[in-house]
Design a protein around this motif. Structure first.
Motif, PDB file in Angstrom:
ATOM      1  N   ARG A 271      37.336  35.058  46.455  1.00 43.44           N
ATOM      2  CA  ARG A 271      37.172  34.223  46.111  1.00 43.44           C
ATOM      3  C   ARG A 271      37.791  33.674  44.116  1.00 43.44           C
ATOM      4  O   ARG A 271      38.729  33.233  43.967  1.00 43.44           O
ATOM      5  CB  ARG A 271      36.142  33.655  45.820  1.00 43.44           C
ATOM      6  CG  ARG A 271      34.900  33.749  45.098  1.00 43.44           C
ATOM      7  CD  ARG A 271      33.787  33.582  44.806  1.00 43.44           C
ATOM      8  NE  ARG A 271      32.686  34.036  43.680  1.00 43.44           N
ATOM      9  CZ  ARG A 271      32.637  33.892  42.492  1.00 43.44           C
ATOM     10  NH1 ARG A 271      33.091  33.427  41.496  1.00 43.44           N
ATOM     11  NH2 ARG A 271      32.082  35.055  42.054  1.00 43.44           N
ATOM     12  N   ARG A 272      37.971  35.067  43.968  1.00 43.75           N
ATOM     13  CA  ARG A 272      38.557  35.118  42.973  1.00 43.75           C
ATOM     14  C   ARG A 272      40.003  35.486  42.845  1.00 43.75           C
ATOM     15  O   ARG A 272      40.812  34.964  42.285  1.00 43.75           O
ATOM     16  CB  ARG A 272      37.881  36.679  41.678  1.00 43.75           C
ATOM     17  CG  ARG A 272      36.516  36.627  41.343  1.00 43.75           C
ATOM     18  CD  ARG A 272      36.268  38.396  40.626  1.00 43.75           C
ATOM     19  NE  ARG A 272      35.361  37.819  40.256  1.00 43.75           N
ATOM     20  CZ  ARG A 272      34.056  38.591  40.818  1.00 43.75           C
ATOM     21  NH1 ARG A 272      34.216  39.103  41.591  1.00 43.75           N
ATOM     22  NH2 ARG A 272      32.889  38.823  40.070  1.00 43.75           N
ATOM     23  N   TYR A 273      40.281  35.809  43.472  1.00 38.99           N
ATOM     24  CA  TYR A 273      41.961  35.521  44.223  1.00 38.99           C
ATOM     25  C   TYR A 273      42.552  34.087  44.634  1.00 38.99           C
ATOM     26  O   TYR A 273      42.981  33.876  44.315  1.00 38.99           O
ATOM     27  CB  TYR A 273      42.209  36.077  45.613  1.00 38.99           C
ATOM     28  CG  TYR A 273      43.276  36.659  46.087  1.00 38.99           C
ATOM     29  CD1 TYR A 273      44.867  36.255  45.080  1.00 38.99           C
ATOM     30  CD2 TYR A 273      43.336  36.067  47.201  1.00 38.99           C
ATOM     31  CE1 TYR A 273      46.481  36.126  45.407  1.00 38.99           C
ATOM     32  CE2 TYR A 273      45.449  35.280  47.568  1.00 38.99           C
ATOM     33  CZ  TYR A 273      46.487  35.517  47.073  1.00 38.99           C
ATOM     34  OH  TYR A 273      48.003  36.065  47.236  1.00 38.99           O
ATOM     35  N   ARG A 274      41.139  33.563  45.314  1.00 41.79           N
ATOM     36  CA  ARG A 274      41.607  31.995  45.505  1.00 41.79           C
ATOM     37  C   ARG A 274      41.614  31.565  44.240  1.00 41.79           C
ATOM     38  O   ARG A 274      42.077  30.371  43.645  1.00 41.79           O
ATOM     39  CB  ARG A 274      40.705  30.879  46.337  1.00 41.79           C
ATOM     40  CG  ARG A 274      40.875  29.967  46.356  1.00 41.79           C
ATOM     41  CD  ARG A 274      38.919  29.319  47.042  1.00 41.79           C
ATOM     42  NE  ARG A 274      38.055  29.727  45.743  1.00 41.79           N
ATOM     43  CZ  ARG A 274      37.232  29.769  45.786  1.00 41.79           C
ATOM     44  NH1 ARG A 274      36.407  29.734  46.814  1.00 41.79           N
ATOM     45  NH2 ARG A 274      36.376  30.098  44.934  1.00 41.79           N
ATOM     46  N   ASP A 275      40.437  31.710  43.910  1.00 36.48           N
ATOM     47  CA  ASP A 275      40.748  31.234  42.112  1.00 36.48           C
ATOM     48  C   ASP A 275      42.317  31.516  41.014  1.00 36.48           C
ATOM     49  O   ASP A 275      42.661  30.684  40.176  1.00 36.48           O
ATOM     50  CB  ASP A 275      39.392  31.449  41.130  1.00 36.48           C
ATOM     51  CG  ASP A 275      38.190  30.215  42.055  1.00 36.48           C
ATOM     52  OD1 ASP A 275      38.840  29.541  43.075  1.00 36.48           O
ATOM     53  OD2 ASP A 275      37.081  30.809  41.193  1.00 36.48           O
ATOM     54  N   ALA A 276      42.204  32.659  40.856  1.00 31.61           N
ATOM     55  CA  ALA A 276      43.229  33.086  40.321  1.00 31.61           C
ATOM     56  C   ALA A 276      44.676  32.040  40.873  1.00 31.61           C
ATOM     57  O   ALA A 276      45.368  31.488  40.093  1.00 31.61           O
ATOM     58  CB  ALA A 276      43.637  34.536  40.460  1.00 31.61           C
ATOM     59  N   ILE A 277      44.492  32.059  41.828  1.00 31.99           N
ATOM     60  CA  ILE A 277      45.889  31.205  43.212  1.00 31.99           C
ATOM     61  C   ILE A 277      46.085  29.690  41.981  1.00 31.99           C
ATOM     62  O   ILE A 277      46.594  29.211  41.532  1.00 31.99           O
ATOM     63  CB  ILE A 277      45.882  31.306  44.123  1.00 31.99           C
ATOM     64  CG1 ILE A 277      46.056  32.375  44.746  1.00 31.99           C
ATOM     65  CG2 ILE A 277      46.824  30.360  44.681  1.00 31.99           C
ATOM     66  CD1 ILE A 277      46.467  32.260  46.524  1.00 31.99           C
ATOM     67  N   ILE A 278      44.790  28.968  41.946  1.00 31.64           N
ATOM     68  CA  ILE A 278      44.681  27.846  41.918  1.00 31.64           C
ATOM     69  C   ILE A 278      45.150  27.613  40.389  1.00 31.64           C
ATOM     70  O   ILE A 278      45.580  26.755  39.913  1.00 31.64           O
ATOM     71  CB  ILE A 278      43.706  27.263  42.030  1.00 31.64           C
ATOM     72  CG1 ILE A 278      43.434  26.851  43.046  1.00 31.64           C
ATOM     73  CG2 ILE A 278      42.736  25.865  41.227  1.00 31.64           C
ATOM     74  CD1 ILE A 278      41.605  26.152  43.927  1.00 31.64           C
TER      75      ILE A 278
END
Length: 810
Positions: A271-278
């Motif tokens: 989820r950290r990758y998802r949030d970093a994309i956002i």
């Protein structure tokens, strides 16, 4: 909405365009499910290369190839499958029900692994069903150009001045190119869209949510010449923007919260990758920097600054997400590396590279040497292991997770963790020796002590990072290696060694050099983001265009090769790519340029002779009416029902790691209820989310450049019957009841919330009549008096939420 007084089911089916298929139910359902799985495949060839050819090579060709032909059947060409063997044709194009190959695959014929794994078998059967129903397309090896390197996409981006527009219609460079192409095709532009329709369109495009009635009123009251431009700027500055455009990128990078192994183990840290994309899209991080971090963020993190360390480490989740297979750690690793290569090619270059794993590419000038040159780069990289069935039975721990703290801060925590591991290991060894020398109750006490120590050791090692240290599902540098070619794609049959590198036909005299002591990922990333690269900027601006116009200038957004589509507006594509680099690779600058153009503001209502001369709207003389994607539909339902939580959720509620016991026969399966935006939903690889899968969400097993947008009866059934939709309808009803006691005022507010417009007079009258009729029916049915009003308005609200106008944007 045309006839609000009809019964709910009839309205919902008609508005959603549903019609039950005439094919047999089982076959139709199988084909529908399979079509959903490959949502976003650029074309039938991409589906073949991604799902059909690998199965034939890995599971079939050994017994049905040129060296061995069981039953007289060969599977190494389309002609051979159509000819079949002793029992007739193996494949009948367009008719999977009459194709014996489907039944053989369903039985796991000759393949013990396939026979034992029902989930894998069902997936393969579904893929082959779609392939056959589409005509059993097979790449034609005779299709060649005089020199594939002369293909338009492999040429340098041209800096082309926009043509003159004598009509004065054009607002800028985009319109000048679009208007010129219209003139060439004897077309003129439609009228500009009404302001309400335009606001709803741009709101969904930029933030993925409907505008509120107050926002619409403010925009309509603003008669300044730059009112729309300022609206665009507000939307681009909204934190909701990154959630919308981050989701688009998550399609491309095949985001999932699970690994994809046989048991589909969860990855809480991803989820950290998802949030970093956002966050990257919200911050308008330059796209070239964004790409470099996706491929080599761990290497860039070494050079600082410390405050960028975590985001750069996390960004390599792009590679860490490469699909896992089978059961044991790093099993079938060549397939995982193939996924890294293919995702890199599709996402950044618009190239299908996996075709060259077994043979030189059938269309593009990509050789096996090129493929294994890239393979060596990723084989020189360490990937994390998230766990699998062996995790429990063999005592494996998660491996390769990377601390997100800078090394200087993480070092003392790691040292303390390692010291404790050493202490526990030494204590266990001491007690094991002591245990051999005692008997009776003393031995039982030592056994209890051993059990506790082993449990502490297992729990300390299992997470993959020390307790108290946040970790990322990320990659790191490994031991540099030169790959060997796998003959026919088989790693057990190695050929000559290939030095690490990039496709030679694209590199020309600018091929990067690869240091001996490094993986080469940083050099690969720098080569891809070179401003002179012919593909990178073109591919990204085409993705931006696609999400605003419904189709890209190149309709195959992840395939710019010879088997992909040609651009409808090649000069415009190059002009935008040139401007993209010139702007500092700013995605927001490109989007502002696109959505403030006259071309974007055209109405979708204008048809007539214009639609007849350009049935597919290739020349953009009008705007395309589009169905919302799955996330926007769900988010709009929550928003209209007053139930949308705009906060960012934390960790998914996975069970504690000590309880992970999943196997291939009992894989991880979960759907976690949420009122947050759909970008934050827990998404599995093997088990599809029921809502996202139904409404054409992406296949998280592969890079999705373009989703399908199907209309099937199951969608209408969902909207009619699912409790989630009922909950949002009741939420809208309660909102309406709290606003006013006047029925007509409530109806007007309902239309503004659902459609961003007021109802017409006939719609008002039909609404009043429906509510009166429904209320009378409830009273006749002796419904509880306190429920009559809310039930009537909930029914009315559900009709609004299941109408075409709610799920389509003009």
């Amino acid at each position: 909405m045309r006839n609000i007084s009809r019964c709910l089911d009839a309205v919902s089916f008609e508005r959603l365009g549903g019609a039950f298929p005439r094919a047999t139910a089982a076959l139709a359902l199988l084909a529908a499910l399979a079509s959903t799985r490959i949502a976003g495949a650029d074309d039938a060839l991409a589906h073949f290369e991604a799902t059909i050819r690998p199965v034939l090579v890995e599971r079939c060709v050994t017994c049905h190839g040129s060296e061995r032909v069981e039953g007289g059947v060969r599977v190494d060409s389309r002609e051979a499958l159509l000819a079949g063997g002793d029992s007739g044709p193996a494949v009948v194009p367009g008719d999977s029900g009459r194709s014996p190959l489907i039944a053989l695959l369903d039985q796991g014929h000759g393949d013990p692994t396939l026979a034992a794994d029902a989930t894998l078998r069902e997936r393969i059967v579904a893929d082959f069903t779609v392939w056959i129903e589409r005509g059993a397309v097979w790449p034609d090896s005779t299709r060649k150009t005089a020199d594939p390197r002369s293909h338009w996409a492999f040429q340098p981006v041209r800096s082309i001045p926009p043509p003159e527009d004598p009509t004065g219609w054009s607002r800028g460079r985009i319109d000048a190119f679009v208007r010129a192409t219209m003139r060439e095709n004897r077309l003129g532009p439609a009228l500009q869209a009404a302001r309400r329709a335009l606001m709803r369109r741009v709101s969904f495009d930029l933030v993925g949510l409907p505008p509120s009635p107050d926002e619409v009123a403010d925009f309509l009251a603003d008669d300044a010449p730059d009112a729309f431009e300022r609206l665009v700027d507000r939307l681009l500055a909204s934190p909701r923007y990154g959630e919308r455009w981050g989701r688009h990128w998550m399609d491309v990078v095949r985001y999932a919260d699970t690994a994809g192994d046989n048991a589909d183990y969860p990855i809480p840290e991803i989820r950290r990758y998802r949030d970093a994309i956002i966050d990257a899209f919200n911050a308008d991080k330059p796209y070239d920097e964004f790409v470099r971090e996706q491929l080599a963020g761990d290497i860039l993190a070494r050079s600082g600054p410390p405050e960028r360390h975590a985001e750069r480490i996390v960004a390599t989740g792009f590679l860490a997400l490469s699909r896992r297979y089978a059961t044991a750690p790093y099993e079938l690793w060549h397939l995982t590396l193939e996924d890294s290569i293919e995702a890199t090619g599709r996402a950044f270059l618009g190239l299908t590279l996996r075709c060259a794993r077994c043979h030189d590419h059938k269309f593009d000038p990509v050789t096996m040497e090129d493929y294994y040159a890239l393979y060596g780069i990723f084989a020189s990289t360490t990937y994390p292991y998230a766990g699998s069935e062996e995790f429990q039975s063999q005592g494996f721990n998660r491996l390769g997770f990377v601390p997100i703290l800078p090394p200087a801060e993480a070092r003392p925590i790691v040292a303390a963790h390692e010291a404790r591991i050493h202490e526990l290991t030494a204590e266990i060894e001491r007690i094991e020796k002591q245990r051999e020398a005692v008997a009776g109750e003393a031995r039982q006490e030592l056994d209890r002590r051993l059990g506790a120590l082993r449990g502490e050791l297992r729990n300390a090692q299992r997470p993959g990072v020390p307790a108290g240290l946040a970790g990322a599902y990320a990659v790191g540098e490994g031991k540099p290696v030169a790959a060997r070619i796998h003959r026919r794609g088989d790693p057990a049959d190695p050929g000559e060694e290939v030095r690490r590198g990039v496709p030679r036909f694209l590199a020309g005299d600018r091929a990067p050099s690869f240091p001996e002591g490094e993986s080469g990922r940083l050099q690969l990333a720098e080569w891809i983001t070179d401003p002179r690269h012919p593909l990178t900027a073109r591919v990204m601006v085409n993705r931006i265009w696609q999400h605003h116009f419904g189709r890209g200038i190149v309709e195959t957004p992840s395939n710019f090769g010879l088997s992909g589509a040609r651009p409808t507006h090649p000069e415009l594509l190059d002009s935008l790519a040139d401007r993209f680099v010139e702007s500092g690779w700013s995605v927001k600058t490109m989007q502002r340029l696109v959505v403030t153009s006259s071309a974007y503001r055209l109405s979708s209502e204008d048809g007539g002779s214009r639609a007849e001369r350009d049935t597919q709207n290739l020349w953009l003389s009008r705007h395309a009416r589009r169905r919302l994607d799955a996330e926007a539909i769900r988010d709009a339902l929550l928003a209209t029902g007053g139930n949308l939580d705009l906060g960012r959720p934390g960790r998914h509620p996975f069970p504690p790691i000590e309880q992970w016991r999943w196997t291939q026969h009992n894989p991880f399966k979960a759907v976690y209820p949420s009122r947050h935006r759909s970008v934050y939903l827990m998404t599995q690889r093997i088990q599809r989310h029921p809502f996202l899968a139904l409404f054409d969400g992406p296949d998280p097993n592969s890079s999705t450049g373009k989703r399908t947008s199907a209309t099937v009866p199951l969608q209408a059934l969902y909207m009619i019957n699912n409790p989630f939709v009922a909950e949002q309808a009741e939420g809208l009803a309660r909102c309406l009841l709290s606003l006013s006691r006047d029925t007509r005022e409530r109806i007007e507010r309902a239309y503004e919330l659902a459609y961003a417009r007021p109802p017409s007079a006939p719609e008002q009258e039909r609404g009043v009549a429906y509510l009166e009729s429904y209320t009378a029916g409830l009273e006749r049915a002796t419904a509880p008096p306190e429920r009559v009003e809310i039930e009537a308005w909930t029914s009315y609200a559900r009709i609004l939420l299941t109408a075409n106008e709610f799920v389509y944007v003009d």
